[in-house]
Design a protein around this motif. Structure first.
Motif, mmCIF file in Angstrom:
data_model
loop_
_atom_site.group_PDB
_atom_site.id
_atom_site.type_symbol
_atom_site.label_atom_id
_atom_site.label_comp_id
_atom_site.label_asym_id
_atom_site.label_seq_id
_atom_site.Cartn_x
_atom_site.Cartn_y
_atom_site.Cartn_z
ATOM 1 N N ILE A 2 0.856 -1.189 0.000
ATOM 2 C CA ILE A 2 0.000 0.000 0.000
ATOM 3 C C ILE A 2 0.894 1.241 0.000
ATOM 4 O O ILE A 2 1.756 1.378 0.863
ATOM 5 C CB ILE A 2 -0.940 0.015 1.219
ATOM 6 C CG1 ILE A 2 -1.900 -1.184 1.167
ATOM 7 C CG2 ILE A 2 -1.721 1.328 1.283
ATOM 8 C CD1 ILE A 2 -2.804 -1.320 2.368
ATOM 9 N N GLU A 4 -0.635 4.531 -0.668
ATOM 10 C CA GLU A 4 -1.483 5.644 -0.225
ATOM 11 C C GLU A 4 -2.755 5.079 0.384
ATOM 12 O O GLU A 4 -3.207 4.008 0.002
ATOM 13 C CB GLU A 4 -1.885 6.542 -1.399
ATOM 14 C CG GLU A 4 -0.781 7.391 -1.962
ATOM 15 C CD GLU A 4 -1.275 8.272 -3.093
ATOM 16 O OE1 GLU A 4 -2.413 8.767 -3.017
ATOM 17 O OE2 GLU A 4 -0.510 8.449 -4.045
ATOM 18 N N ASN A 5 -3.346 5.848 1.304
ATOM 19 C CA ASN A 5 -4.616 5.451 1.891
ATOM 20 C C ASN A 5 -5.430 6.717 2.139
ATOM 21 O O ASN A 5 -5.050 7.541 2.957
ATOM 22 C CB ASN A 5 -4.413 4.694 3.202
ATOM 23 C CG ASN A 5 -5.709 4.169 3.769
ATOM 24 O OD1 ASN A 5 -6.768 4.349 3.184
ATOM 25 N ND2 ASN A 5 -5.626 3.508 4.898
ATOM 26 N N LEU A 7 -8.843 8.247 3.483
ATOM 27 C CA LEU A 7 -9.986 7.917 4.336
ATOM 28 C C LEU A 7 -11.086 8.949 4.137
ATOM 29 O O LEU A 7 -10.819 10.120 3.939
ATOM 30 C CB LEU A 7 -9.575 7.898 5.807
ATOM 31 C CG LEU A 7 -8.621 6.797 6.235
ATOM 32 C CD1 LEU A 7 -8.216 7.005 7.681
ATOM 33 C CD2 LEU A 7 -9.241 5.439 6.049
ATOM 34 N N GLN A 18 -12.314 3.625 2.719
ATOM 35 C CA GLN A 18 -10.897 3.682 2.393
ATOM 36 C C GLN A 18 -10.710 3.480 0.901
ATOM 37 O O GLN A 18 -11.319 2.585 0.329
ATOM 38 C CB GLN A 18 -10.117 2.554 3.076
ATOM 39 C CG GLN A 18 -10.158 2.524 4.555
ATOM 40 C CD GLN A 18 -9.361 1.352 5.074
ATOM 41 O OE1 GLN A 18 -8.142 1.387 5.091
ATOM 42 N NE2 GLN A 18 -10.051 0.315 5.502
ATOM 43 N N ILE A 20 -7.442 2.698 -1.224
ATOM 44 C CA ILE A 20 -6.007 2.459 -1.122
ATOM 45 C C ILE A 20 -5.391 2.464 -2.520
ATOM 46 O O ILE A 20 -6.051 2.146 -3.506
ATOM 47 C CB ILE A 20 -5.686 1.133 -0.403
ATOM 48 C CG1 ILE A 20 -6.280 -0.070 -1.143
ATOM 49 C CG2 ILE A 20 -6.149 1.176 1.044
ATOM 50 C CD1 ILE A 20 -5.792 -1.415 -0.622
ATOM 51 N N LYS A 34 -5.730 1.725 -7.833
ATOM 52 C CA LYS A 34 -6.545 2.182 -6.696
ATOM 53 C C LYS A 34 -7.692 1.205 -6.501
ATOM 54 O O LYS A 34 -8.221 0.665 -7.464
ATOM 55 C CB LYS A 34 -7.092 3.583 -6.943
ATOM 56 C CG LYS A 34 -6.038 4.639 -6.935
ATOM 57 C CD LYS A 34 -6.638 6.012 -7.028
ATOM 58 C CE LYS A 34 -5.524 7.016 -7.077
ATOM 59 N NZ LYS A 34 -5.556 7.948 -6.007
ATOM 60 N N LYS A 36 -11.243 0.706 -3.801
ATOM 61 C CA LYS A 36 -12.072 1.087 -2.659
ATOM 62 C C LYS A 36 -12.348 -0.175 -1.853
ATOM 63 O O LYS A 36 -12.774 -1.187 -2.394
ATOM 64 C CB LYS A 36 -13.383 1.704 -3.134
ATOM 65 C CG LYS A 36 -14.255 2.175 -2.004
ATOM 66 C CD LYS A 36 -15.504 2.856 -2.516
ATOM 67 C CE LYS A 36 -16.361 3.332 -1.367
ATOM 68 N NZ LYS A 36 -17.588 3.977 -1.839
ATOM 69 N N LYS A 43 -8.884 -0.407 9.118
ATOM 70 C CA LYS A 43 -8.024 0.601 8.495
ATOM 71 C C LYS A 43 -6.667 -0.009 8.165
ATOM 72 O O LYS A 43 -6.073 -0.692 8.988
ATOM 73 C CB LYS A 43 -7.850 1.790 9.433
ATOM 74 C CG LYS A 43 -7.011 2.876 8.840
ATOM 75 C CD LYS A 43 -6.839 4.033 9.796
ATOM 76 C CE LYS A 43 -5.908 5.040 9.159
ATOM 77 N NZ LYS A 43 -5.086 5.694 10.126
ATOM 78 N N LYS A 44 -6.204 0.252 6.962
ATOM 79 C CA LYS A 44 -4.918 -0.256 6.503
ATOM 80 C C LYS A 44 -3.891 0.861 6.504
ATOM 81 O O LYS A 44 -4.210 2.010 6.218
ATOM 82 C CB LYS A 44 -5.040 -0.853 5.088
ATOM 83 C CG LYS A 44 -6.021 -2.010 5.014
ATOM 84 C CD LYS A 44 -5.607 -3.112 5.947
ATOM 85 C CE LYS A 44 -6.638 -4.213 6.017
ATOM 86 N NZ LYS A 44 -6.418 -5.121 7.123
ATOM 87 N N GLU A 45 -2.672 0.519 6.807
ATOM 88 C CA GLU A 45 -1.588 1.495 6.912
ATOM 89 C C GLU A 45 -0.732 1.481 5.651
ATOM 90 O O GLU A 45 -0.599 0.449 4.991
ATOM 91 C CB GLU A 45 -0.707 1.167 8.122
ATOM 92 C CG GLU A 45 -1.429 1.188 9.441
ATOM 93 C CD GLU A 45 -1.929 2.560 9.845
ATOM 94 O OE1 GLU A 45 -1.288 3.557 9.466
ATOM 95 O OE2 GLU A 45 -2.959 2.630 10.522
ATOM 96 N N ILE A 46 -0.134 2.624 5.355
ATOM 97 C CA ILE A 46 0.809 2.717 4.247
ATOM 98 C C ILE A 46 1.995 1.809 4.558
ATOM 99 O O ILE A 46 2.479 1.773 5.686
ATOM 100 C CB ILE A 46 1.261 4.176 4.046
ATOM 101 C CG1 ILE A 46 0.068 5.004 3.577
ATOM 102 C CG2 ILE A 46 2.422 4.266 3.064
ATOM 103 C CD1 ILE A 46 0.337 6.486 3.492
#
Length: 69
Positions: A2, A4-5, A7, A18, A20, A34, A36, A43-46
């Motif tokens: 990932i 970019e994320n 929100l 989200q 991503i 990208k 959705k 929530k996912k992290e970069i």
């Protein structure tokens, strides 16, 4: 992975959405896509890794199968 994320608020201001951006390499080509995510996904992290399945003849056609820590 990932890269970019983005929100946003969910329907009627409840929860969140989200979008991503993932990047992956197939042979010598790098693909940036990208996607959705469902509101049911945490929530996912970069920098998080994503398990995907892609079409051999068209690597831009992919499906997310899971997320790795």
């Amino acid at each position: 992975m990932i890269t970019e994320n983005a929100l946003g608020y969910g329907p009627k201001g409840m929860g969140f959405t989200q979008i991503i951006t993932i990047s992956y390499q197939v042979d010598d080509s790098v693909y940036v896509q990208k996607k959705k995510l469902s509101q049911r996904i945490d929530k996912k992290e970069i920098g998080s890794k994503v398990l995907i399945e892609y079409a051999v003849k068209d690597p831009g056609n992919f499906e997310i199968k899971g997320f790795l820590k």
